[in-house]
Design an enzyme around this catalytic site. Structure first.
Site, PDB file in Angstrom:
ATOM      1  NE  ARG A  59      18.091  11.529  21.997  1.00 16.04           N
ATOM      2  CZ  ARG A  59      18.912  12.534  21.661  1.00 16.04           C
ATOM      3  NH1 ARG A  59      19.856  12.344  20.805  1.00 16.04           N
ATOM      4  NH2 ARG A  59      18.790  13.720  22.229  1.00 16.04           N
ATOM      5  CB  THR A  60      11.268  10.685  23.088  1.00 18.59           C
ATOM      6  OG1 THR A  60      12.441  10.384  23.846  1.00 18.59           O
ATOM      7  CG2 THR A  60      10.098   9.884  23.613  1.00 18.59           C
ATOM      8  CE  LYS A  87      -3.051  32.207  22.354  1.00 20.32           C
ATOM      9  NZ  LYS A  87      -4.248  31.913  21.556  1.00 20.32           N
ATOM     10  NE  ARG A 109      10.489  13.814  26.779  1.00 20.26           N
ATOM     11  CZ  ARG A 109      11.714  13.502  26.396  1.00 20.26           C
ATOM     12  NH1 ARG A 109      12.577  14.441  26.086  1.00 20.26           N
ATOM     13  NH2 ARG A 109      12.109  12.242  26.317  1.00 20.26           N
ATOM     14  CG  HIS A 137      12.127   8.247  29.018  1.00 19.89           C
ATOM     15  ND1 HIS A 137      11.210   7.935  28.025  1.00 19.89           N
ATOM     16  CD2 HIS A 137      13.068   9.036  28.419  1.00 19.89           C
ATOM     17  CE1 HIS A 137      11.584   8.519  26.903  1.00 19.89           C
ATOM     18  NE2 HIS A 137      12.696   9.189  27.111  1.00 19.89           N
TER      19      HIS A 137
HETATM   20  N1   CP Z   1      16.456   9.761  25.303  1.00 21.73           N
HETATM   21  C1   CP Z   1      15.640  10.822  25.172  1.00 21.73           C
HETATM   22  O1   CP Z   1      14.600  10.911  25.830  1.00 21.73           O
HETATM   23  O2   CP Z   1      16.047  11.744  24.262  1.00 21.73           O
HETATM   24  P1   CP Z   1      15.193  13.025  23.840  1.00 21.73           P
HETATM   25  O3   CP Z   1      15.141  13.939  25.037  1.00 21.73           O
HETATM   26  O4   CP Z   1      15.908  13.630  22.667  1.00 21.73           O
HETATM   27  O5   CP Z   1      13.812  12.547  23.491  1.00 21.73           O
END
Ligand code: CP
Length: 321
Positions: A59-60, A87, A109, A137
């Site tokens: 999603r993100t 590496k 992320r 988040h």
């Molecule tokens: N909600 C969320 O962060 O989903 P993903 O890990 O798929 O990005």
């Protein structure tokens, strides 16, 4: 009206109520772009956005990429496996090499809490935290707030229950800041082993009585049970967790008619949420995903679009024209 002055978005905790409301208002203005035949506006033409994802994401990552593309920015994706991190290059060296190619914004992320801040502190481009360890988040919380406001018309005064593995959840941490800053009353509920100690000091209530939370809530946010934690013996078994804290139709019998059920995804059907609830009348899980694009467009625009104006670049009228 509040002016956006931030260079990075690392945490909801840092934002004022007015800044959160500005993101939600800006997202509202971008919502219709994704419903057009031609899903594009020129707001970030000439800007480059890098998606640096060192942890899996559906999603993100996709919604940041769509958001950037719908604002006409150039995008490119970097993953740990496909980069020289595999590496032995350090995260910071990788980020510095990306910066050297004159990018404007990096979405990060990472499994380590604080990784986006380390990059933001060391580098010139704007940084957005797309989820770091158990810490934060922020765009997930912003899209959750947006979804609830769209459905119920307000956040102030709502009763929000966050259910599940609170201890390891960056979504829970960002949402408790977001919802309390906007005047909601947040109750956390889950197994005692998965509840952070002294979390009440952050202005939330803790209960282990799921029935009570279900009956009083306007919004239930169900968290993914992080099965990978099972080896750490936080729970007797996943089946036991599903029995006690899994949300199913039976447990929602005492819920308000207008209850909204949210889940950040990915969902474990039959563990923290049953299929009939995930796909049922209370669920707004896919609306969260849809709204994620508009909210991420807003965040990208606020971080980069307003900077273009300050730099005196030519703009194409309003953000959504
Ligand atoms: N909600 C969320 O962060 O989903 P993903 O890990 O798929 O990005």
């Amino acid at each position: 009206m509040t002016e956006w002055t931030r260079h990075d978005l690392l945490n909801i905790r840092d934002l004022s109520r007015e800044e959160i409301e500005l993101v939600l208002e800006t997202a509202k203005s971008f919502q219709e772009v994704s419903r057009r035949d031609v899903k594009k506006v020129p707001a970030l033409r000439g800007k480059t956005v890098v998606l640096l994802f060192f942890e899996p994401s559906t999603r993100t990552r996709i919604s940041f990429e769509l958001a950037a593309k719908r604002l006409s920015a150039d995008t490119l994706s970097v993953t740990a496996g496909g980069s020289s991190v595999s590496k032995g290059e350090s995260l910071l060296d990788t980020a510095k090499n990306i910066e050297a190619m004159n990018v404007d914004l990096i979405v990060v992320r990472h499994a380590a809490s604080g990784a986006p801040k380390i990059i933001a502190d060391a580098l010139g481009p704007s940084v957005i935290n797309a989820g770091d360890g158990c810490q934060a988040h922020p765009t997930q919380a912003l899209l959750d707030l947006f979804t609830v406001k769209e459905r119920l018309g307000r956040i102030e005064g709502l009763k929000v229950g966050i259910i599940g593995d609170i201890l390891h959840s960056r979504v829970a941490r960002s949402n408790l800041w977001g919802f309390t800053k906007l005047g909601a009353k947040v109750t956390l509920c889950g197994p005692p082993t998965l509840m952070p100690r002294d979390v009440e000091q952050l202005g939330v209530r803790v209960t282990y009585d799921l029935k009570e939370v279900v009956a009083q809530s306007d919004v239930l946010m169900v968290l993914r049970l992080q099965k990978e934690r099972q080896q750490d013996k936080y729970l007797p078994s996943i089946r036991e967790y599903a029995r006690l804290f899994g949300i199913n139709k039976e447990k929602l019998k005492s819920a308000k008619k207008e209850l909204l059920v949210l889940h950040p995804g990915p969902i474990n059907r039959g563990v923290e949420i049953s299929a009939d609830v995930a796909d049922g009348e209370h669920s707004v899980i896919l609306e969260q995903v849809t709204n994620g694009v508009a909210v991420r467009m807003a965040v990208l625009y606020l971080l980069l679009g307003t900077k273009s104006k300050a730099d005196g670049e030519e703009k194409d009228g309003s953000a959504v024209s």
